[in-house]
Design an enzyme around this catalytic site. Structure first.
Site, mmCIF file in Angstrom:
data_model
loop_
_atom_site.group_PDB
_atom_site.id
_atom_site.type_symbol
_atom_site.label_atom_id
_atom_site.label_comp_id
_atom_site.label_asym_id
_atom_site.label_seq_id
_atom_site.Cartn_x
_atom_site.Cartn_y
_atom_site.Cartn_z
ATOM 1 N N GLU A 75 65.112 -91.185 -31.513
ATOM 2 C CA GLU A 75 64.025 -90.872 -32.435
ATOM 3 C C GLU A 75 64.147 -89.456 -32.969
ATOM 4 O OE1 GLU A 75 60.379 -89.421 -29.543
ATOM 5 O OE2 GLU A 75 60.565 -91.567 -29.944
ATOM 6 N N TYR A 102 57.828 -89.429 -38.795
ATOM 7 C CA TYR A 102 58.394 -89.872 -37.519
ATOM 8 C C TYR A 102 59.271 -91.084 -37.789
ATOM 9 C CZ TYR A 102 58.948 -92.386 -33.161
ATOM 10 O OH TYR A 102 59.499 -93.064 -32.095
#
Length: 381
Positions: free
Chosen positions: A189, A101
């Protein structure tokens, strides 16, 4: 403004981030044509603004025409957490050995942007933050200087990213920060960043949310706004100028002030109901805006009842009452029961105006919420 995955990936790819080959499709035939053009295997991914698409059946892998057709028929038109899927992204499947991530957002507690990396990619990052916060490496950034290269490297190494891909992952983080800053974004993101067996780093997902108030500075992004609207409800919210957040319950909520609306949401939950939305009409709302708010909530098919919570300061109770009357006058029979609580400026005048034959009026917020929950089929305490 929330961008769809395919829109965010266009922005990311233009900034130099590595993304899989992909094409947007709106029919089974288009899915098959895209898959043939890209080459199997492919991922067929629903384009809706919800998390957990894979677990909900919104992402399918296909290795042949038959599987691609089956995936398209299954996903297109499906109801995914309250949204109808009308388009999918057909994307080259990535053969990965690791998922990470990488993201940038604002840490409001610190008053600074924060760059984050986690070795636990591919799952809900909010769950990771709650259950194992130590798995997320964070670097707070001084916006006057931006994200320094050493900060990006430190976040990557603190997250335990392997050395041979650390530089590439740090590059992804730096680019996401630049996009966040340059685009007036709220979030940028990638979850997951995939690492292949050949040690390539691929951005297999893309999230980008833009501050609506800054869109005038970004006409290229503003052009995406209409296409980013999820459905007629979001398009209507844009038309009326509302910040409308759709939730998963069936009690519609309208209030004048974010704190008042949040309190109402909490009370709906407390009394055994489930909120369907967050809708703040703002201070000083005139009758037309109130009528538009009711039109918004009536348009949400998930709503079974509506609670109207108004505390008058600069918002006048008689104006609100007139707006409610104007809205309900359009119907021979109300599509959803309405419960109204008015207090504050000109509340008594508003109570005299309200068409009490068509709706319920309660003196207290608690009473109004309990009545709305009952109308929606809940069990109030």
């Amino acid at each position: 403004m929330r961008l769809h995955e395919y829109q965010a990936k266009e922005v990311f790819a233009e900034a130099g981030l590595p993304t899989p080959d992909a094409e947007l499709a709106e029919s089974t035939d288009e899915v098959l044509a895209a898959a043939e053009s890209i080459g199997y295997p492919v991922a067929v991914k629903a384009q809706v603004h919800v998390g957990g698409r894979g677990k909900a059946g919104g992402i399918e892998l296909a290795e042949s025409d038959d599987e691609a057709r089956e995936a398209a028929d299954s996903i297109l038109g499906m109801d995914l957490k309250g949204y109808t899927v009308d388009r999918v992204l057909v994307e080259a499947a990535v053969d990965f050995v690791d998922e990470l991530y990488v993201g940038v957002t604002m840490d409001r507690g610190e008053g600074k942007p924060v760059a984050m990396v986690s070795s636990e990619g591919g799952v809900n990052i909010e769950e990771v933050a709650e259950e194992s916060p130590e798995a997320i490496a964070r670097e707070h950034v001084d916006p006057a200087f931006g994200l320094h290269p050493y900060q990006a490297r430190r976040a990557v190494y603190d997250a335990g990213v392997e050395d041979d891909v650390a530089s590439d992952v740090a590059g992804v983080l730096s680019t996401l920060y630049d996009l966040w800053e340059d685009s007036d974004a709220e979030d940028t993101e990638v979850n997951p960043v995939m690492v292949t067996s050949d040690r390539e780093v691929i951005c297999a997902d893309a999230v980008m949310n833009i501050d609506d108030d800054a869109l005038f500075r970004h006409p290229d992004l503003a052009e995406m706004e209409e296409a980013a609207a999820e459905d007629d409800l979001e398009a209507k919210a844009n038309e009326y100028g509302f910040d409308y957040v759709r939730l998963e319950g069936n009690v519609g909520i309208i209030g004048n002030g974010a704190g008042l609306v949040m309190t109402t949401l909490d009370l709906v939950d407390y009394y055994g109901g489930a909120p369907a939305n967050f809708l703040d009409i703002g201070g000083g709302a005139k009758a037309e805006r109130v009528a538009n708010a009711l039109d918004m909530v009536f348009s949400d098919e998930n709503v079974d009842s509506v609670v109207f919570n108004i505390f008058g300061g600069i918002t006048r109770g008689d104006e609100v009452a007139q707006g409610i009357n104007d809205a309900i006058a359009q119907f021979d029979e109300l599509p959803k029961p309405i419960v109204v609580r008015l207090a504050g400026t000109n509340a008594e005048e508003g109570m005299e105006i309200l068409n009490t034959d068509a709706l319920d009026v309660e003196e207290t917020l608690e009473g109004a919420v309990q009545k709305a929950v009952e109308h929606a089929g809940g069990e109030s305490r």
